[in-house]
Write a protein that holds these residues in place. Sequence first.
Motif, PDB file in Angstrom:
ATOM      1  N   SER A  69      38.714  29.720  42.740  1.00 42.61           N
ATOM      2  CA  SER A  69      39.618  31.109  43.637  1.00 42.61           C
ATOM      3  C   SER A  69      39.452  32.421  42.314  1.00 42.61           C
ATOM      4  CB  SER A  69      40.496  31.398  44.327  1.00 42.61           C
ATOM      5  OG  SER A  69      41.524  31.169  43.473  1.00 42.61           O
ATOM      6  N   GLY A  70      40.185  31.647  40.725  1.00 45.06           N
ATOM      7  CA  GLY A  70      40.012  32.526  39.782  1.00 45.06           C
ATOM      8  C   GLY A  70      41.366  32.723  39.848  1.00 45.06           C
ATOM      9  N   GLY A 107      32.916  42.008  45.798  1.00 43.32           N
ATOM     10  CA  GLY A 107      33.217  40.887  46.366  1.00 43.32           C
ATOM     11  C   GLY A 107      33.733  41.369  48.456  1.00 43.32           C
ATOM     12  N   VAL A 108      33.268  42.272  47.938  1.00 46.82           N
ATOM     13  CA  VAL A 108      33.347  43.296  49.318  1.00 46.82           C
ATOM     14  C   VAL A 108      31.626  43.270  50.253  1.00 46.82           C
ATOM     15  CG1 VAL A 108      33.611  45.325  50.864  1.00 46.82           C
ATOM     16  CG2 VAL A 108      34.942  44.988  49.501  1.00 46.82           C
ATOM     17  N   GLY A 127      38.526  36.678  40.962  1.00 49.99           N
ATOM     18  CA  GLY A 127      40.261  37.122  41.001  1.00 49.99           C
ATOM     19  C   GLY A 127      40.750  38.522  40.943  1.00 49.99           C
ATOM     20  N   GLY A 128      38.893  39.174  40.310  1.00 48.67           N
ATOM     21  CA  GLY A 128      39.225  40.698  39.790  1.00 48.67           C
ATOM     22  C   GLY A 128      39.585  41.362  38.953  1.00 48.67           C
ATOM     23  N   VAL A 129      40.111  42.500  38.833  1.00 45.69           N
ATOM     24  CA  VAL A 129      41.080  43.466  37.509  1.00 45.69           C
ATOM     25  C   VAL A 129      42.718  42.335  37.723  1.00 45.69           C
ATOM     26  CG1 VAL A 129      41.461  44.939  36.861  1.00 45.69           C
ATOM     27  CG2 VAL A 129      39.138  44.809  37.999  1.00 45.69           C
ATOM     28  N   ALA A 130      42.758  42.471  38.729  1.00 44.98           N
ATOM     29  CA  ALA A 130      44.019  42.166  38.395  1.00 44.98           C
ATOM     30  C   ALA A 130      44.303  40.618  37.953  1.00 44.98           C
ATOM     31  CB  ALA A 130      44.877  41.537  39.633  1.00 44.98           C
ATOM     32  N   LEU A 185      38.080  35.380  49.130  1.00 42.32           N
ATOM     33  CA  LEU A 185      36.647  35.267  49.374  1.00 42.32           C
ATOM     34  C   LEU A 185      36.034  34.511  49.040  1.00 42.32           C
ATOM     35  CD1 LEU A 185      36.354  39.140  49.273  1.00 42.32           C
ATOM     36  CD2 LEU A 185      36.628  38.312  51.289  1.00 42.32           C
ATOM     37  N   PRO A 186      36.379  32.893  49.289  1.00 44.00           N
ATOM     38  CA  PRO A 186      35.517  31.843  48.004  1.00 44.00           C
ATOM     39  C   PRO A 186      34.445  31.547  47.798  1.00 44.00           C
ATOM     40  CG  PRO A 186      36.542  31.323  50.471  1.00 44.00           C
ATOM     41  CD  PRO A 186      36.891  32.696  50.789  1.00 44.00           C
ATOM     42  N   ARG A 187      33.523  31.365  47.240  1.00 42.41           N
ATOM     43  CA  ARG A 187      32.444  31.521  47.362  1.00 42.41           C
ATOM     44  C   ARG A 187      31.513  32.773  47.221  1.00 42.41           C
ATOM     45  NH1 ARG A 187      29.406  27.500  51.001  1.00 42.41           N
ATOM     46  NH2 ARG A 187      27.023  27.966  49.569  1.00 42.41           N
ATOM     47  N   ILE A 188      32.605  33.672  46.298  1.00 47.43           N
ATOM     48  CA  ILE A 188      31.665  35.449  46.063  1.00 47.43           C
ATOM     49  C   ILE A 188      30.396  35.191  44.756  1.00 47.43           C
ATOM     50  CG2 ILE A 188      32.760  36.123  47.038  1.00 47.43           C
ATOM     51  CD1 ILE A 188      33.164  35.571  43.449  1.00 47.43           C
TER      52      ILE A 188
END
Length: 355
Positions: free
Chosen positions: A33-34, A195-196, A242-245, A351-354
């Motif tokens: 997931s990161g 991701g969305v 994992g995005g910006v966070a 959101l796995p496997r993005i």
Amino acid sequence: MTVREEQVLERIERARSRKARLREDTITLAHGSGGKATRTLVEAVFREAFSNPLLDRMDDSARFRVNGADLAFTTDCHVVSPLFFPGGDIGDLAVNGTVNDLAVCGARPLHLSAGFILEEGFPVADLRRITESMRRAADAAGVDIVTGDTKVVERGKADGCFVTTAGVGVVRSRPAGEIRPGDAVLVTGPIGEHGVTIMLARGELDLEADVVSDTAPLTCLLADLADACPGGLRRMRDATRGGVATVLNEMASDAGAAVVVEEDAIPVRPAVRGACELLGIDPMYVACEGRAVVVVAPECAPAALAALRAHPLGEEAAAIGRVTDDPSGLVLLKTAFGGTRIVDLLVGDPLPRIC
């Protein structure tokens, strides 16, 4: 700071200072997931096995010198589902992901490799579509795919097509790497779109939104940024899993500093925000594939923003926060309601496997 807040921060610091230990007996989706589970897997298994000075820097690319030339090298695997989605597919995602890992380390990408794991029965028409997308993405990024490999597995032993890429580039402007209190934190554009897009493309939710993946090569954008603030560019990271966070947490932890982010300053398109609110997901944790988080010296922030906004990929760049010296290693979010909360690493990813 209240006594209660100090106690919470002390517990967080103790937990983070412990040596990583993988407690699970089998791999789970969370390990890809990161977030915290991925970090634990990397620290407790891969870094423990392969530790060396280049790997231990834990950068997006390894940087080294050969015959007087500063080079960067990276590799990436792509298992996105579905393979085709609004705004892109696994092909351009593979090229852009590798190119961007080089670009955020200050390198100009030169050559890529591409490895394919194909499932028996995979349509040749889809494979041609993917390779054509890779060719267009490579042309746009100014790189060549110069070598590769192909393996085919039995039906049911893979999910259609997986792609592995590696890349090498020449380091042209190495970020200083030393994040300091007072530095400005920028993002190069609206977050969470990739991701969305993937989540909605899977068709598992009865939701529709006018949103496409932000997958794009960041080479030229980040080169313009480096030229605009010589000596003031501290750190760059592309905000993928994992995005910006997650990126901000890793930066804060590595620097032993804190990052304070203004919620109202974070650019999020209405369609992305609406989808995240319906699903109870924070856009800060949703993956991007064409956005970078950048830390610059405070005096360079205006020039850095101007350079980013002058490029089509950075028109909506924004300053979202600043670096402080306390509380060490944490990311704090100043909410729109005037409060403050800790933005920690997630254990897994909704959101796995993005990618």
